[in-house]
Design an enzyme around this catalytic site. Structure first.
Site, mmCIF file in Angstrom:
data_model
loop_
_atom_site.group_PDB
_atom_site.id
_atom_site.type_symbol
_atom_site.label_atom_id
_atom_site.label_comp_id
_atom_site.label_asym_id
_atom_site.label_seq_id
_atom_site.Cartn_x
_atom_site.Cartn_y
_atom_site.Cartn_z
ATOM 1 N N ASP A 1 -2.224 -5.396 -3.836
ATOM 2 C CA ASP A 1 -2.334 -4.130 -3.104
ATOM 3 C C ASP A 1 -0.973 -3.475 -2.904
ATOM 4 O O ASP A 1 -0.541 -3.174 -1.789
ATOM 5 C CB ASP A 1 -3.058 -4.327 -1.768
ATOM 6 N N ASP B 1 -2.147 2.629 -3.530
ATOM 7 C CA ASP B 1 -3.251 3.263 -2.803
ATOM 8 C C ASP B 1 -2.905 3.451 -1.328
ATOM 9 O O ASP B 1 -2.102 2.716 -0.756
ATOM 10 C CB ASP B 1 -4.561 2.484 -2.933
ATOM 11 N N ARG B 2 -3.570 4.426 -0.726
ATOM 12 C CA ARG B 2 -3.448 4.773 0.689
ATOM 13 C C ARG B 2 -2.115 5.432 1.019
ATOM 14 O O ARG B 2 -2.080 6.518 1.549
ATOM 15 C CB ARG B 2 -3.686 3.566 1.588
ATOM 16 N N HIS C 1 0.801 -1.230 0.000
ATOM 17 C CA HIS C 1 0.000 0.000 0.000
ATOM 18 C C HIS C 1 0.835 1.282 0.000
ATOM 19 O O HIS C 1 0.623 2.178 0.820
ATOM 20 C CB HIS C 1 -0.950 0.005 1.197
ATOM 21 N N ASN D 1 -7.277 -6.293 -4.834
ATOM 22 C CA ASN D 1 -8.491 -5.532 -5.119
ATOM 23 C C ASN D 1 -8.199 -4.050 -5.379
ATOM 24 O O ASN D 1 -9.004 -3.344 -5.982
ATOM 25 C CB ASN D 1 -9.513 -5.685 -3.991
ATOM 26 N N HIS D 2 -7.022 -3.579 -4.953
ATOM 27 C CA HIS D 2 -6.671 -2.179 -5.195
ATOM 28 C C HIS D 2 -5.954 -1.953 -6.516
ATOM 29 O O HIS D 2 -5.634 -0.806 -6.843
ATOM 30 C CB HIS D 2 -5.837 -1.629 -4.037
ATOM 31 N N HIS E 1 -4.714 -9.004 2.205
ATOM 32 C CA HIS E 1 -6.009 -8.315 2.146
ATOM 33 C C HIS E 1 -6.495 -7.746 3.477
ATOM 34 O O HIS E 1 -7.369 -6.900 3.481
ATOM 35 C CB HIS E 1 -7.046 -9.307 1.589
#
Length: 498
Positions: free
Chosen positions: A258, A261-262, A231, A290-291, A414
């Site tokens: 992932d 993001d974030r 992330h 999923n990201h 996740h």
């Protein structure tokens, strides 16, 4: 049913527990807060505050489906309780359901017409819905779309004489280049777009050639490392390499989705991982999370970061490359590695996963969706997803899948875990999460798993965050900073005090 007398005596006790839950929440112990709010609800289920506060705690754990359920219950208990609508709207926002969020924030504005934060969120939702409508209006039909990658010739991009950063000589990405690039990133320097294009395009070609399920062979006496979510926490990614060695043919890694993001350094993370892939394809394997999708990247910061640090063309290019990422890996025909989890039906075979046409944005149901979104649950069977997407599955589902496919273990990511990992389902499922102190507030450790061949017994290594490195774009799930112009040091949800 408790008597009226008992029910009346439960009210002060429920309030005491709520205050304990609030303290746990403020300490970022969201799971504990949920347990305490649940106890308060069991004593007094007619207090809308308890439901709304538990919804907020679920939101902090990215359990948006559960948050929506609790916020809806708060509204049922008290239709005039503005925070019920606010928190449901916030959960819808986090899921990218802007039209549903808009309705809730309209209701908040109606109940609290002078609340500035409610007005702000309503304005943001209206802007998001208008943007969606505009994008839908100008969208090119799928059959007419052309690959942006095909229009890019990185060889023709001039490198200015004053550029002093990492350079790729010719078409070969070397270890020296990757090391220089990492050092530049550590010093907040950018990679020239010519080399960024080269890395992303070369990675795209390699990923396109792989199946949706990739088989990995680890020779006897060798090891293999599996990492979970990163992330955008670049400095923690580099710490993994310092602890466990750089990726190489003798020290291979799988990063299990992932990547972006974030965190504020998602561009640096993805270019580093892709550069290692270009340097030595067998040194690093990459799975989709999923990201790695357009909808998530719009909401959680990556799209805006790419636009800011690179260009609009890179936004489209990364979206294309993410659609090329494999969905799962199998190590030595024994360990199944996937970002999210298992399926809503029994009997899924590895051949079914290999046959998935993954070159698209993730659908909202079906095998591909469930691979990216599902989570384990502590009780048997299957249940609704706490996230509102995918499902929850029990130890019996895990056991059946392993038996059907002659496998020994499921490794997935996740979910943030306090220790960086969690072993569940009678030891047959391990969650690994590699972003310590997630979003600069969770206080969790990170972890990675080293598997030694031939027995592939998992050796789990945990580590702490190296720095408080601007990890979060805008306080947990609302990286609307890049989407709506919110600055990183702004507090976007003052209204959300428990």
């Amino acid at each position: 049913m408790p008597s009226m007398e008992n029910g009346s005596s439960n009210v002060p006790r429920a309030e005491e527990i709520k205050l304990q839950a609030n303290e746990a929440f403020k300490a970022h112990k969201y799971g504990q807060a949920i347990d305490l709010y649940t106890q308060a609800i069991e004593l007094n289920g007619q207090n809308a505050v308890y439901w709304a506060n538990r919804a907020f705690a679920h939101t902090k754990l990215e359990e948006y489906g559960s948050a929506i359920q609790d916020a809806t219950k708060a509204i049922e208990v008290d239709p005039k309780y503005s925070k019920g609508y606010y928190r449901r709207g916030a959960a819808y926002l986090a899921m990218g359901k802007f039209k549903e969020a808009l309705k809730d924030f309209q209701q908040v504005k109606k109940i609290c017409p002078s609340d500035p934060d409610a007005a702000k969120k309503l304005k943001e939702c209206e802007k998001a819905v208008m943007k969606l409508k505009f994008e839908e209006a100008i969208a090119v039909p799928e059959s007419e779309r052309h690959s942006v990658a095909d229009s890019i010739d990185y060889h023709s991009i001039e490198v200015e004489p004053q550029y002093s950063g990492a350079k790729i000589e010719g078409d070969v990405v070397t270890l020296d280049f990757v090391k220089k690039m990492i050092d530049d990133f550590k010093n907040q320097k950018c990679l020239h777009k010519r080399y960024a294009f080269q890395i992303v395009l070369q990675t795209r070609e390699m990923l396109r050639a792989q199946l949706s399920l990739v088989d990995i062979n680890v020779p006897d006496g060798s090891h293999f490392t599996v990492c979970g979510d990163v992330h955008g926490q670049f400095y923690d990614l580099i710490n993994i390499f310092e602890l466990n060695g750089l990726p190489s043919e003798e020290n291979p890694y799988l990063f299990n989705g992932d990547f972006v993001d974030r965190g504020s350094f998602s561009v640096e993370v993805i270019l580093t991982l892709f550069a290692f892939k270009c340097m030595c394809p067998s040194a690093i394997y990459l799975a989709r999370g999923n990201h790695e999708s357009k909808s998530m990247n719009k909401i959680y910061g990556f799209e805006g970061e790419v636009r800011s640090k690179l260009s609009e063309t890179f936004v489209e290019l990364f979206a294309e490359v993410f659609c090329c990422l494999p969905l799962a890996h199998v190590i030595n025909e024994k360990v199944f590695v996937v970002h999210g989890g298992l399926f809503s039906v029994d009997g899924v075979k590895l051949s079914d996963i290999r046959a998935i046409d993954r070159f698209c944005e993730p659908p909202e149901e079906g095998l591909m969706c469930e691979l990216l979104w599902s989570d384990p649950q502590p009780f048997p069977g299957r249940g609704p997803s706490k996230r509102g997407v995918g499902l929850s599955f029990g130890a019996d589902v895990t056991r059946k899948f392993l038996q059907d496919n002659n496998l020994d273990l499921v490794v997935r990511s996740h979910e943030v875990k306090d220790e960086g990992y969690e072993i569940e389902h009678d030891g047959k499922l391990i969650t690994v999460f590699s972003a310590p102190n997630y979003c600069d507030q969770m206080g969790n450790k990170g972890a990675f798993i080293r598997l030694e061949a031939p027995d592939l017994k998992p050796n789990i290594v945990t580590f702490s965050a190296v720095v408080s490195s601007l990890c979060c774009m805008s306080c947990h799930f609302f990286s609307f900073g890049y989407m709506f112009g919110v600055k990183k040091d702004q507090e976007p949800f003052l209204y959300e005090e428990v």
